[in-house]
Write a protein that holds these residues in place. Structure first.
Motif, mmCIF file in Angstrom:
data_model
loop_
_atom_site.group_PDB
_atom_site.id
_atom_site.type_symbol
_atom_site.label_atom_id
_atom_site.label_comp_id
_atom_site.label_asym_id
_atom_site.label_seq_id
_atom_site.Cartn_x
_atom_site.Cartn_y
_atom_site.Cartn_z
ATOM 1 N N PHE A 69 0.851 -1.197 0.000
ATOM 2 C CA PHE A 69 0.000 0.000 0.000
ATOM 3 C C PHE A 69 0.878 1.234 0.000
ATOM 4 O O PHE A 69 1.906 1.290 0.681
ATOM 5 N N VAL A 70 0.459 2.243 -0.786
ATOM 6 C CA VAL A 70 1.110 3.550 -0.748
ATOM 7 C C VAL A 70 0.019 4.618 -0.725
ATOM 8 O O VAL A 70 -1.077 4.419 -1.255
ATOM 9 N N HIS A 71 0.322 5.737 -0.125
ATOM 10 C CA HIS A 71 -0.648 6.837 -0.042
ATOM 11 C C HIS A 71 -0.657 7.631 -1.351
ATOM 12 O O HIS A 71 0.378 8.128 -1.791
ATOM 13 N N LEU A 72 -1.839 7.781 -1.927
ATOM 14 C CA LEU A 72 -2.004 8.499 -3.189
ATOM 15 C C LEU A 72 -2.813 9.785 -3.054
ATOM 16 O O LEU A 72 -3.087 10.448 -4.053
ATOM 17 N N HIS A 73 -3.195 10.148 -1.830
ATOM 18 C CA HIS A 73 -4.032 11.333 -1.626
ATOM 19 C C HIS A 73 -3.481 12.090 -0.414
ATOM 20 O O HIS A 73 -3.890 11.836 0.720
ATOM 21 N N TYR A 128 7.668 3.496 6.842
ATOM 22 C CA TYR A 128 6.582 2.528 6.657
ATOM 23 C C TYR A 128 6.878 1.517 5.545
ATOM 24 O O TYR A 128 6.037 0.662 5.253
ATOM 25 N N GLY A 129 8.039 1.644 4.919
ATOM 26 C CA GLY A 129 8.402 0.710 3.863
ATOM 27 C C GLY A 129 7.641 0.919 2.565
ATOM 28 O O GLY A 129 7.530 -0.003 1.752
ATOM 29 N N MET A 130 7.127 2.130 2.341
ATOM 30 C CA MET A 130 6.396 2.420 1.098
ATOM 31 C C MET A 130 7.383 2.699 -0.029
ATOM 32 O O MET A 130 8.296 3.504 0.123
ATOM 33 N N GLU A 131 7.166 2.058 -1.157
ATOM 34 C CA GLU A 131 8.051 2.247 -2.301
ATOM 35 C C GLU A 131 7.770 3.542 -3.042
ATOM 36 O O GLU A 131 8.621 4.026 -3.788
ATOM 37 N N ALA A 132 6.592 4.091 -2.869
ATOM 38 C CA ALA A 132 6.185 5.277 -3.619
ATOM 39 C C ALA A 132 5.309 6.155 -2.746
ATOM 40 O O ALA A 132 4.853 5.750 -1.670
ATOM 41 N N LEU A 133 5.071 7.377 -3.238
ATOM 42 C CA LEU A 133 4.250 8.330 -2.496
ATOM 43 C C LEU A 133 3.746 9.377 -3.473
ATOM 44 O O LEU A 133 4.460 9.761 -4.401
ATOM 45 N N THR A 179 -7.676 4.865 -0.302
ATOM 46 C CA THR A 179 -6.841 6.011 0.064
ATOM 47 C C THR A 179 -7.219 6.483 1.463
ATOM 48 O O THR A 179 -8.244 6.091 2.015
ATOM 49 N N ASN A 180 -6.367 7.333 2.009
ATOM 50 C CA ASN A 180 -6.732 8.116 3.191
ATOM 51 C C ASN A 180 -6.426 9.561 2.851
ATOM 52 O O ASN A 180 -5.332 9.859 2.340
ATOM 53 N N ASP A 181 -7.365 10.437 3.077
ATOM 54 C CA ASP A 181 -7.206 11.847 2.726
ATOM 55 C C ASP A 181 -6.306 12.499 3.781
ATOM 56 O O ASP A 181 -6.784 13.032 4.782
ATOM 57 N N CYS A 182 -5.001 12.454 3.534
ATOM 58 C CA CYS A 182 -4.028 12.854 4.559
ATOM 59 C C CYS A 182 -3.816 14.364 4.553
ATOM 60 O O CYS A 182 -3.301 14.934 3.584
ATOM 61 N N HIS A 183 -4.182 14.996 5.657
ATOM 62 C CA HIS A 183 -3.980 16.436 5.815
ATOM 63 C C HIS A 183 -2.961 16.746 6.911
ATOM 64 O O HIS A 183 -2.498 17.881 7.001
ATOM 65 N N TYR A 184 -2.649 15.793 7.747
ATOM 66 C CA TYR A 184 -1.622 15.968 8.774
ATOM 67 C C TYR A 184 -0.940 14.626 8.991
ATOM 68 O O TYR A 184 -1.464 13.574 8.615
ATOM 69 N N LEU A 185 0.248 14.681 9.586
ATOM 70 C CA LEU A 185 1.095 13.489 9.604
ATOM 71 C C LEU A 185 0.680 12.480 10.669
ATOM 72 O O LEU A 185 0.532 11.285 10.393
ATOM 73 N N ALA A 193 0.927 3.531 -8.484
ATOM 74 C CA ALA A 193 2.197 4.224 -8.278
ATOM 75 C C ALA A 193 3.275 3.705 -9.216
ATOM 76 O O ALA A 193 4.091 4.483 -9.741
ATOM 77 N N HIS A 194 3.292 2.413 -9.457
ATOM 78 C CA HIS A 194 4.316 1.835 -10.330
ATOM 79 C C HIS A 194 4.070 2.180 -11.797
ATOM 80 O O HIS A 194 4.978 2.039 -12.616
ATOM 81 N N ARG A 195 2.875 2.627 -12.118
ATOM 82 C CA ARG A 195 2.612 3.105 -13.478
ATOM 83 C C ARG A 195 3.081 4.542 -13.672
ATOM 84 O O ARG A 195 3.192 5.014 -14.809
ATOM 85 N N CYS A 196 3.339 5.225 -12.587
ATOM 86 C CA CYS A 196 3.735 6.636 -12.644
ATOM 87 C C CYS A 196 5.255 6.721 -12.595
ATOM 88 O O CYS A 196 5.857 6.673 -11.518
ATOM 89 N N ARG A 197 5.856 6.845 -13.754
ATOM 90 C CA ARG A 197 7.319 6.834 -13.852
ATOM 91 C C ARG A 197 7.818 8.131 -14.461
ATOM 92 O O ARG A 197 8.546 8.130 -15.456
ATOM 93 N N LEU A 198 7.422 9.222 -13.883
ATOM 94 C CA LEU A 198 7.850 10.526 -14.376
ATOM 95 C C LEU A 198 9.316 10.763 -14.023
ATOM 96 O O LEU A 198 9.725 10.588 -12.877
ATOM 97 N N VAL A 199 10.094 11.164 -15.009
ATOM 98 C CA VAL A 199 11.500 11.512 -14.795
ATOM 99 C C VAL A 199 11.692 12.970 -15.188
ATOM 100 O O VAL A 199 11.437 13.356 -16.340
ATOM 101 N N LEU A 200 12.129 13.780 -14.241
ATOM 102 C CA LEU A 200 12.373 15.196 -14.496
ATOM 103 C C LEU A 200 13.871 15.455 -14.529
ATOM 104 O O LEU A 200 14.614 14.927 -13.704
ATOM 105 N N GLU A 201 14.304 16.273 -15.470
ATOM 106 C CA GLU A 201 15.708 16.665 -15.557
ATOM 107 C C GLU A 201 15.889 17.969 -14.794
ATOM 108 O O GLU A 201 15.478 19.029 -15.258
ATOM 109 N N LEU A 202 16.504 17.855 -13.638
ATOM 110 C CA LEU A 202 16.638 19.029 -12.757
ATOM 111 C C LEU A 202 18.097 19.383 -12.499
ATOM 112 O O LEU A 202 18.400 20.075 -11.539
ATOM 113 N N GLU A 203 19.010 18.911 -13.384
ATOM 114 C CA GLU A 203 20.429 19.140 -13.110
ATOM 115 C C GLU A 203 20.792 20.616 -13.162
ATOM 116 O O GLU A 203 21.592 21.098 -12.381
ATOM 117 N N ARG A 204 20.209 21.328 -14.132
ATOM 118 C CA ARG A 204 20.548 22.742 -14.256
ATOM 119 C C ARG A 204 20.041 23.518 -13.054
ATOM 120 O O ARG A 204 18.871 23.474 -12.729
#
Length: 344
Positions: free
Chosen positions: A15-19, A43-48, A214-220, A279-290
């Motif tokens: 399980f990973v939090h998506l909201h 929590y051992g979550m691979e994604a967030l 999901t859980n609608d997380c507004h605080y930790l 989450a594993h379908r979401c594989r966005l890679v951003l180039e932020l080196e500059r």
């Protein structure tokens, strides 16, 4: 029998939090990005995911925090969707629906940026709003979740309009594709959610759609709920003693462990597992080196480059706006131009 949950709060079902709402859901979210990502690691979550209300202000800090800790970053947004046109700005249009959008790839990220920008520049009325016209234009690369009780489908179910909810869910499923639109199950201890969840499960069976927990997380932490009420008082300019102040209907809107989520949705393991699958379908890679980021290419007259053409335009306008201005202004112009040129 399933193996017992691990001591770090993980469960037998991934399980990973998506909201999730960070400090960038201004005066509403209290999950600081760094702390939230660290908690996901614990929590051992691979994604967030990050899904702040109506903006992407925290997207890059969130992406970088996840990268540093080896967590898959899922950039998203809980959008406000106008019930009619985004251009309609009368009191009757103040109400709007919620819709969670997640970036599956760079196309989705660019489309989410476009939606967020247009929500502010064209649709702003109390909140930054998009409409279904914009969704039709900029849905590629995005995964949609039906959102909380304020989502369009949940609202129709709450109003006992099952047929309307079915039409709305069908519209989103056609837009995002049946593998790109999920009915979002959440339970924060509210009777309304039980009613909506029953309807969503029925719709999922009838329309052959997947559900996600999901859980609608507004605080930790659970103990943060009182501080969150104070934050809402600041937003609405109320005091804690006001009986009519805005408040959340329970104290369960916190960043629950996978074990806690399994206790809530243990009878629906597929809904828990869907969170990790999304989450594993979401594989966005951003180039932020500059360090300065990227500036767009701009067509310039022959014989000039972008830097010299910008300098020419700025000096021309400076002469128009400030004829005979002293050296302080030209010095400031040269300083700022040098900063911009260093970003190339």
């Amino acid at each position: 029998m399933n193996d017992p949950p691990m001591e770090n709060g993980s469960s037998s079902t991934p399980f990973v939090h998506l909201h999730n709402h960070s400090e960038y859901s201004v005066l509403d979210g209290m999950c600081r990005i760094e702390d939230m990502v660290q908690r996901a690691v614990e929590y051992g979550m691979e994604a967030l995911a990050l899904t702040d209300h109506g903006n992407l202000f925290g997207a890059i800090p969130f992406y970088q925090a996840c990268q540093r800790r080896g967590v898959i970053p899922v950039i998203g947004c809980e959008m406000y969707v106008a019930k009619g046109s985004r251009f309609a700005k009368e009191p009757s249009q103040k109400d709007r629906h919620h819709l969670v959008l997640l970036c599956a790839d760079e196309t989705g990220y660019r489309n989410l940026i476009k939606l967020s920008s247009l929500a502010h520049t064209e649709g702003f009325y109390y909140r930054p709003r998009i409409d279904k016209e914009l969704l039709r234009q900029y849905s590629n690369g995005l995964i949609g979740l039906s959102a909380c009780l304020s989502g369009e489908v949940p609202q129709l179910l709450l109003n006992d309009d099952y047929d309307g909810a079915k039409r709305a869910a069908g519209w989103y499923a056609e837009l995002f594709g049946r593998e790109g639109y999920y009915l979002e199950l959440a339970y924060h201890g509210l009777e309304k959610e039980l009613k909506v969840n029953r309807g969503l499960l029925s719709l999922a069976r009838e329309l052959e759609l997947d559900v996600v927990a999901t859980n609608d997380c507004h605080y930790l932490d659970h103990s943060d709920h009182r501080a969150h009420e104070v934050l809402l008082c600041i937003q609405t300019q109320k005091t804690f003693a006001d009986d009519d102040r805005m408040r959340f209907p329970s104290d369960q809107f916190y960043f629950k462990s996978p074990r806690e989520m399994e206790k809530v949705f243990g009878e629906l393991p597929q809904a828990l597992a869907a969170s990790a699958q999304i989450a594993h379908r979401c594989r966005l890679v951003l180039e932020l080196e500059r360090k300065g980021g990227k500036l767009p290419s701009y067509p310039v007259p022959e014989g000039l480059d972008e830097g010299s053409y910008l300098r020419k335009l700025v000096l021309e306008k400076l002469s128009e706006r400030c004829p005979g201005c002293d050296a302080r202004y030209t010095q400031r112009v040269e300083e700022e131009l040098s900063i911009i040129n260093a970003m190339q």
